[in-house]
Design a protein around this motif. Structure first.
Motif, short mmCIF file in Angstrom:
data_model
loop_
_atom_site.label_atom_id
_atom_site.label_comp_id
_atom_site.label_asym_id
_atom_site.label_seq_id
_atom_site.Cartn_x
_atom_site.Cartn_y
_atom_site.Cartn_z
N TRP A 22 31.55 64.78 8.20
CA TRP A 22 31.44 63.38 7.83
C TRP A 22 31.84 63.24 6.38
O TRP A 22 31.39 64.01 5.52
CB TRP A 22 30.01 62.88 8.01
N SER A 23 32.67 62.26 6.11
CA SER A 23 33.13 62.00 4.75
C SER A 23 33.28 60.50 4.56
O SER A 23 34.09 59.87 5.23
CB SER A 23 34.47 62.71 4.51
N THR A 24 32.50 59.93 3.64
CA THR A 24 32.59 58.49 3.42
C THR A 24 33.77 58.14 2.52
O THR A 24 34.28 57.03 2.60
CB THR A 24 31.29 57.95 2.78
N GLN A 25 34.21 59.07 1.71
CA GLN A 25 35.36 58.85 0.85
C GLN A 25 36.50 59.73 1.32
O GLN A 25 36.37 60.96 1.36
CB GLN A 25 35.01 59.19 -0.61
N LYS A 26 37.62 59.11 1.71
CA LYS A 26 38.78 59.86 2.20
C LYS A 26 40.03 59.34 1.53
O LYS A 26 40.08 58.20 1.08
CB LYS A 26 38.93 59.71 3.71
N GLU A 27 41.05 60.16 1.54
CA GLU A 27 42.35 59.75 1.03
C GLU A 27 42.90 58.61 1.87
O GLU A 27 42.57 58.48 3.05
CB GLU A 27 43.34 60.93 1.08
N GLU A 28 43.75 57.81 1.26
CA GLU A 28 44.39 56.70 1.97
C GLU A 28 45.12 57.22 3.20
O GLU A 28 45.78 58.25 3.16
CB GLU A 28 45.38 55.99 1.04
N ALA A 76 53.41 59.49 12.00
CA ALA A 76 54.73 59.14 11.44
C ALA A 76 54.72 57.86 10.61
O ALA A 76 55.45 57.74 9.65
CB ALA A 76 55.76 59.05 12.56
N HIS A 77 53.89 56.92 10.99
CA HIS A 77 53.86 55.64 10.29
C HIS A 77 53.05 55.69 8.99
O HIS A 77 53.04 54.75 8.23
CB HIS A 77 53.32 54.55 11.21
N LYS A 78 52.36 56.80 8.75
CA LYS A 78 51.53 56.95 7.56
C LYS A 78 51.82 58.29 6.91
O LYS A 78 52.20 59.25 7.56
CB LYS A 78 50.04 56.93 7.93
N ASN A 79 51.60 58.35 5.61
CA ASN A 79 51.68 59.62 4.89
C ASN A 79 50.26 60.12 4.68
O ASN A 79 49.57 59.69 3.77
CB ASN A 79 52.40 59.44 3.55
N VAL A 80 49.79 60.98 5.59
CA VAL A 80 48.41 61.46 5.53
C VAL A 80 48.38 62.95 5.20
O VAL A 80 49.25 63.70 5.62
CB VAL A 80 47.65 61.19 6.85
N PRO A 81 47.36 63.39 4.45
CA PRO A 81 47.25 64.80 4.09
C PRO A 81 46.56 65.61 5.20
O PRO A 81 45.47 66.14 5.02
CB PRO A 81 46.41 64.76 2.81
N ILE A 82 47.21 65.69 6.35
CA ILE A 82 46.65 66.37 7.52
C ILE A 82 47.48 67.62 7.79
O ILE A 82 48.71 67.55 7.81
CB ILE A 82 46.71 65.46 8.76
N ASP A 83 46.83 68.75 8.04
CA ASP A 83 47.60 69.95 8.45
C ASP A 83 47.13 70.50 9.78
O ASP A 83 47.66 71.49 10.26
CB ASP A 83 47.57 71.02 7.37
N ALA A 84 46.15 69.83 10.42
CA ALA A 84 45.71 70.24 11.77
C ALA A 84 45.23 69.00 12.51
O ALA A 84 44.51 68.18 11.95
CB ALA A 84 44.60 71.28 11.68
N VAL A 85 45.64 68.89 13.78
CA VAL A 85 45.24 67.76 14.59
C VAL A 85 45.02 68.21 16.03
O VAL A 85 45.76 69.07 16.53
CB VAL A 85 46.28 66.61 14.52
N ILE A 86 44.00 67.67 16.66
CA ILE A 86 43.73 67.98 18.07
C ILE A 86 44.70 67.15 18.90
O ILE A 86 44.75 65.93 18.78
CB ILE A 86 42.27 67.67 18.42
#
Length: 90
Positions: A11-17, A68-78
């Protein structure tokens, strides 16, 4: 991609855009016999995986391409929840 088992949540209340409303799960990589197979990974989940479920996880650039529509700092996704699998031994 790798097979994993969901073992927890983050859980994280503050996340990157771009990460707002993304569920983050802790996934333990496993082999086809469900033995642990490496260090745990925090993976974004948009498909509703739950605790104890076996999942398919994509990493790196392919994981980012899902957003694709967003620039998110993700390196793993289910990318899938495993119903069953079959492995032929020998």
């Amino acid at each position: 991609m790798f097979l994993g088992k969901v073992i927890g949540s983050v859980w994280s209340t503050q996340k990157e855009e771009g990460m707002e409303n993304l569920k983050l799960l802790i996934v333990q990589p496993i082999d086809w016999k469900e033995n642990e197979g490496g260090p745990t990974v925090i993976a974004a989940d948009r498909i509703g995986a739950g605790m104890g479920e076996r999942v398919i996880v994509s990493r790196g650039t392919p994981a980012k391409n899902i957003f694709a529509h967003k620039n998110v700092p993700i390196d793993a996704v289910i990318v899938g929840i495993v119903d069953s699998y079959e492995v032929q031994e020998g």
